[in-house]
Design a protein around this motif. Sequence first.
Motif, PDB file in Angstrom:
ATOM      1  N   GLU A  28       0.812  -1.215   0.000  1.00 16.76           N
ATOM      2  CA  GLU A  28       0.000   0.000   0.000  1.00 16.76           C
ATOM      3  C   GLU A  28       0.846   1.266   0.000  1.00 16.76           C
ATOM      4  N   GLU A  29       2.013   1.229   0.661  1.00 15.47           N
ATOM      5  CA  GLU A  29       2.829   2.432   0.821  1.00 15.47           C
ATOM      6  C   GLU A  29       4.281   2.184   0.426  1.00 15.47           C
ATOM      7  N   LEU A  30       4.836   3.147  -0.306  1.00 18.99           N
ATOM      8  CA  LEU A  30       6.248   3.134  -0.676  1.00 18.99           C
ATOM      9  C   LEU A  30       6.835   4.479  -0.280  1.00 18.99           C
ATOM     10  N   HIS A  31       7.830   4.448   0.610  1.00 22.22           N
ATOM     11  CA  HIS A  31       8.485   5.664   1.095  1.00 22.22           C
ATOM     12  C   HIS A  31       9.965   5.609   0.726  1.00 22.22           C
ATOM     13  N   LEU A  32      10.444   6.650   0.067  1.00 21.38           N
ATOM     14  CA  LEU A  32      11.866   6.784  -0.241  1.00 21.38           C
ATOM     15  C   LEU A  32      12.339   8.096   0.357  1.00 21.38           C
ATOM     16  N   GLN A  33      13.299   8.021   1.284  1.00 24.11           N
ATOM     17  CA  GLN A  33      13.807   9.211   1.957  1.00 24.11           C
ATOM     18  C   GLN A  33      15.320   9.279   1.805  1.00 24.11           C
ATOM     19  N   ARG A  34      15.799  10.393   1.282  1.00 22.24           N
ATOM     20  CA  ARG A  34      17.227  10.639   1.103  1.00 22.24           C
ATOM     21  C   ARG A  34      17.918   9.518   0.316  1.00 22.24           C
ATOM     22  N   CYS A  35      17.238   8.982  -0.678  1.00 15.64           N
ATOM     23  CA  CYS A  35      17.809   7.921  -1.515  1.00 15.64           C
ATOM     24  C   CYS A  35      18.345   8.519  -2.812  1.00 15.64           C
ATOM     25  N   GLN A  36      19.368   7.881  -3.357  1.00 15.44           N
ATOM     26  CA  GLN A  36      19.893   8.297  -4.662  1.00 15.44           C
ATOM     27  C   GLN A  36      19.158   7.512  -5.736  1.00 15.44           C
ATOM     28  N   ILE A  95       2.731   6.953  -2.515  1.00 14.13           N
ATOM     29  CA  ILE A  95       4.159   7.105  -2.770  1.00 14.13           C
ATOM     30  C   ILE A  95       4.629   8.392  -2.101  1.00 14.13           C
ATOM     31  N   VAL A  96       5.684   8.271  -1.292  1.00 11.63           N
ATOM     32  CA  VAL A  96       6.280   9.420  -0.617  1.00 11.63           C
ATOM     33  C   VAL A  96       7.749   9.480  -1.024  1.00 11.63           C
ATOM     34  N   LEU A  97       8.148  10.587  -1.628  1.00 13.65           N
ATOM     35  CA  LEU A  97       9.538  10.801  -2.039  1.00 13.65           C
ATOM     36  C   LEU A  97      10.045  12.060  -1.351  1.00 13.65           C
ATOM     37  N   GLN A  98      11.021  11.890  -0.453  1.00 12.72           N
ATOM     38  CA  GLN A  98      11.553  13.027   0.302  1.00 12.72           C
ATOM     39  C   GLN A  98      13.054  13.149   0.078  1.00 12.72           C
ATOM     40  N   ASN A  99      13.466  14.301  -0.392  1.00 10.63           N
ATOM     41  CA  ASN A  99      14.883  14.620  -0.546  1.00 10.63           C
ATOM     42  C   ASN A  99      15.659  13.526  -1.267  1.00 10.63           C
ATOM     43  N   CYS A 100      15.093  13.033  -2.354  1.00 13.18           N
ATOM     44  CA  CYS A 100      15.749  11.992  -3.147  1.00 13.18           C
ATOM     45  C   CYS A 100      16.628  12.638  -4.213  1.00 13.18           C
ATOM     46  N   TRP A 101      17.917  12.323  -4.173  1.00 15.10           N
ATOM     47  CA  TRP A 101      18.866  12.903  -5.110  1.00 15.10           C
ATOM     48  C   TRP A 101      18.737  12.242  -6.471  1.00 15.10           C
ATOM     49  N   ARG A 102      18.921  13.038  -7.499  1.00 15.38           N
ATOM     50  CA  ARG A 102      18.902  12.587  -8.890  1.00 15.38           C
ATOM     51  C   ARG A 102      17.533  12.095  -9.345  1.00 15.38           C
ATOM     52  N   LEU A 103      16.490  12.552  -8.701  1.00 17.28           N
ATOM     53  CA  LEU A 103      15.137  12.214  -9.148  1.00 17.28           C
ATOM     54  C   LEU A 103      14.769  13.203 -10.244  1.00 17.28           C
ATOM     55  N   GLU A 104      15.121  12.841 -11.468  1.00 15.89           N
ATOM     56  CA  GLU A 104      14.851  13.673 -12.626  1.00 15.89           C
ATOM     57  C   GLU A 104      13.568  13.198 -13.295  1.00 15.89           C
ATOM     58  N   LEU A 132       5.668  14.704  -2.553  1.00 16.94           N
ATOM     59  CA  LEU A 132       7.011  15.035  -3.018  1.00 16.94           C
ATOM     60  C   LEU A 132       7.557  16.164  -2.168  1.00 16.94           C
ATOM     61  N   GLU A 133       8.752  15.973  -1.638  1.00 18.99           N
ATOM     62  CA  GLU A 133       9.369  17.043  -0.851  1.00 18.99           C
ATOM     63  C   GLU A 133      10.863  17.058  -1.129  1.00 18.99           C
ATOM     64  N   GLY A 134      11.374  18.227  -1.482  1.00 17.61           N
ATOM     65  CA  GLY A 134      12.804  18.374  -1.705  1.00 17.61           C
ATOM     66  C   GLY A 134      13.328  17.659  -2.937  1.00 17.61           C
ATOM     67  N   CYS A 135      12.487  17.441  -3.918  1.00 18.84           N
ATOM     68  CA  CYS A 135      12.905  16.795  -5.171  1.00 18.84           C
ATOM     69  C   CYS A 135      13.269  17.900  -6.156  1.00 18.84           C
ATOM     70  N   LEU A 155      -5.778   9.108  -8.439  1.00 15.47           N
ATOM     71  CA  LEU A 155      -5.102  10.074  -7.573  1.00 15.47           C
ATOM     72  C   LEU A 155      -6.111  10.973  -6.866  1.00 15.47           C
ATOM     73  N   GLN A 156      -5.994  11.064  -5.525  1.00 15.37           N
ATOM     74  CA  GLN A 156      -6.905  11.875  -4.711  1.00 15.37           C
ATOM     75  C   GLN A 156      -6.184  12.947  -3.904  1.00 15.37           C
ATOM     76  N   ARG A 157      -4.920  12.678  -3.564  1.00 18.50           N
ATOM     77  CA  ARG A 157      -4.174  13.600  -2.712  1.00 18.50           C
ATOM     78  C   ARG A 157      -2.799  13.865  -3.327  1.00 18.50           C
ATOM     79  N   LEU A 158      -2.418  15.140  -3.353  1.00 17.72           N
ATOM     80  CA  LEU A 158      -1.129  15.538  -3.910  1.00 17.72           C
ATOM     81  C   LEU A 158      -0.490  16.557  -2.985  1.00 17.72           C
ATOM     82  N   ARG A 159       0.775  16.307  -2.658  1.00 21.33           N
ATOM     83  CA  ARG A 159       1.542  17.225  -1.809  1.00 21.33           C
ATOM     84  C   ARG A 159       2.871  17.479  -2.516  1.00 21.33           C
ATOM     85  N   VAL A 160       3.128  18.741  -2.830  1.00 22.24           N
ATOM     86  CA  VAL A 160       4.370  19.133  -3.493  1.00 22.24           C
ATOM     87  C   VAL A 160       4.985  20.273  -2.687  1.00 22.24           C
ATOM     88  N   VAL A 161       6.120  20.001  -2.050  1.00 23.25           N
ATOM     89  CA  VAL A 161       6.770  20.983  -1.168  1.00 23.25           C
ATOM     90  C   VAL A 161       8.262  21.042  -1.500  1.00 23.25           C
TER      91      VAL A 161
END
Length: 192
Positions: free
Chosen positions: A54-62, A82-91, A109-112, A130-136
């Motif tokens: 149900e949930e995939l979290h990637l934090q500070r991953c390259q 899906i939660v992506l926080q401060n993931c480097w090289r997420l182009e 999405l945070e810090g991408c 898609l029902q919820r979107l967070r872009v910070v």
Amino acid sequence: MLEELTLRDHRMDGGWLAALSFCGNLKTLRLQSCKGIDLSPGPREHMGSCLAIEELHLQRCQMKDKEGVEALFLVCENVREIVLQNCWRLEDEVFALASICRRVKCLSLEGCSLLTTGGLESVILSWNELQRLRVVSCNKIKDVEVSSALSSLFCVLKELKWRPDSRSLLASVLEGTGVGRKGGWLFKGLKV
């Protein structure tokens, strides 16, 4: 019987992602501070899928190895959040691989800092649930680049938090317009 798995700075050999499909009850997968996802995931046809996830979290991953990221999204193709926080090289090209996951209801999405508005749009417009979107703090995502198709998607979201950068005008422009309040005309769950 494993339902939640957190891996921090893993140093596993290539091919470990294929084993996740044997975790039939896995609901939450968290990867933190990983320098690579899976440098040698193997053939796509051997990947399998975690059906209960149900949930995939990637934090500070390259996110530099596209094969590993693609394999991760294949294994997690049924993911709802899906939660992506401060993931480097997420182009854009790497984020496009997330379009495999067709059942996503919530994206955070945070810090991408390399992801652009076009890259975001190309993926989330293909997600019908898609029902919820967070872009910070995603500095290459710009208000002025929001297309009419993307703003139409914003209309049907239950929740939207849109602060891609400190210069974002969308949130300030919408203040006082009734948008975000029950019965608002554009965004039903805008958080400013």
